[in-house]
Design an enzyme around this catalytic site. Sequence first.
Site, PDB file in Angstrom:
ATOM      1  N   SER A  60       0.830  -1.200   0.000  1.00  0.00           N
ATOM      2  CA  SER A  60       0.000   0.000   0.000  1.00  0.00           C
ATOM      3  C   SER A  60       0.870   1.258   0.000  1.00  0.00           C
ATOM      4  CB  SER A  60      -0.957  -0.051   1.192  1.00  0.00           C
ATOM      5  OG  SER A  60      -1.894   0.981   1.088  1.00  0.00           O
ATOM      6  N   ASP A  78      -6.653   1.700  -3.367  1.00  0.00           N
ATOM      7  CA  ASP A  78      -7.842   1.570  -2.519  1.00  0.00           C
ATOM      8  C   ASP A  78      -8.174   2.903  -1.863  1.00  0.00           C
ATOM      9  OD1 ASP A  78      -5.668   1.474  -0.807  1.00  0.00           O
ATOM     10  OD2 ASP A  78      -6.312  -0.318   0.267  1.00  0.00           O
ATOM     11  N   ASP A 137      -1.887   0.971  -4.302  1.00  0.00           N
ATOM     12  CA  ASP A 137      -2.770  -0.164  -4.598  1.00  0.00           C
ATOM     13  C   ASP A 137      -4.209   0.287  -4.854  1.00  0.00           C
ATOM     14  OD1 ASP A 137      -2.997   0.399  -1.832  1.00  0.00           O
ATOM     15  OD2 ASP A 137      -3.735  -1.628  -1.426  1.00  0.00           O
ATOM     16  N   ASP A 167      -3.452   5.884  -4.031  1.00  0.00           N
ATOM     17  CA  ASP A 167      -2.209   5.358  -3.452  1.00  0.00           C
ATOM     18  C   ASP A 167      -1.767   4.169  -4.334  1.00  0.00           C
ATOM     19  OD1 ASP A 167      -4.119   3.488  -2.645  1.00  0.00           O
ATOM     20  OD2 ASP A 167      -3.118   3.094  -0.744  1.00  0.00           O
TER      21      ASP A 167
HETATM   22 MG    MG Z   1      -3.717   1.270  -0.070  1.00  0.00          MG
END
Ligand code: MG
Length: 448
Positions: free
Chosen positions: A98, A244, A242, A240
């Site tokens: 992340s 999410d 990834d 960000d």
């Molecule tokens: Mg993330």
Amino acid sequence: MSDKLKISISGVRGIIGEGLNGQMVLNLAAAFGQSLNGGPVIVGRDARPTGPQMRLAVLAGLAFSGNDAIDIGLAPTPTVGLMVNQLGAAGGIQISASHNPVQWNALKFFNREGFFLNQEDFERFMAFYEKGDFGNATWDRLGKVTERDDAIDIHIDRVLNFVDVEVCRSRKLKVVVDGCRSVGGLILPPLLAKLGCEVIRLDCEADGQFTRPLEPTPAHLGALCAKVKETGAEVGFAADPDADRLAMVSEKGEPLGEDFSLALAADYIAGKTGSDIVTNLSTTMALDDIARKHGVKLYRTKVGEAHVVEGILKHGVKIGGEGNGGVIVPEVHPGRDAATGVAVICELLATKGKGKTISEVASEIPLYHIVKDKVPAREHEEGPIAEALCEKFGEPVFDRTEGLKLIWPDAWVHLRPSNTEPIIRIIAEAKSPEKAKEICSFTRSQLE
Ligand code: MG
């Protein structure tokens, strides 16, 4: 646990070659596979440079535990969960640290419903890992790997099914997308194009050659702000690594603050559907005001996506999430999803925000100021800290759902150990930035 390795319900994170190595990654994947009792596992990754090597270890671990793997390649974290559900797989593994710096990588694990593991699933899996009871599939039972390249398209279709595409198209937004040189660059531009937007790409090559610190916080979005101004775009979206978490920049080239992503989405969806809202303890009080305005309930859970999702499902709400830019619409997928966030914002701007700028729409959200700080993890006594805070700022309401939260009529402070880093987080919110800073720094001084 070393400060270079963190094992928790949120996954296993470490600095590659220092806290986390290939053998551990292989063993973790094998133990996870073994804990599932067979069935295919969806595997995805963000664009960090260590992703390809992590992928090899994960696929090997799954194969030797007798689990087939369905490798969806570069994909947002929510895409992995959504594909577990879509394909009826036994579980999922996302390879992504992340927002942690580039030297980190991590494994995030999904159960057969496509949700992050709950405590019970996690402990069951860890028991296999700690016993070394994995990776013993016989020669004729080894797992196989298949690759699919349609996961992001499937994800986009689910988002398009949730929003009113024709209405979104009517606004013809001009937007800039900051893909953070990772998978946000693969999903947000095509989705926004399908919503009728003119899309200007910034760092949308998913090559992991990061150009900014990875959290989409206001201080890190300078390039996006400049690009929005330079191009005259109406809004800037940043993810960000990834994808999410979602942050936004206004048409003035000013960051709105991550809290606005959920606040705007929740205000819109609660207003449209009358749904209650679920969020965590550390998210803005603006959501309390929004819930009051629409006559709906606001439920607060422990911090951590798994807890928020559990609350969303328990209360059957249509919208929830986290103040760090994590918008969750369970109808698309019960997990934080930047793609869902941008689509909801497009629909909002095309309907109740028709004829208004994003700044004007955002100005309707009650404004509070959040100040966040952190100190290295250490032993601490909550009692004396709470006493000092009461003495300084007056009698609060206490919430001990997780860590220590003190709530005053127009301010609060929450301190708790992080689930993902070896630190204690301090978050304070108040009507003025000065007050929030004062509460935050006083709390910090009590920890030192
Ligand atoms: Mg993330």
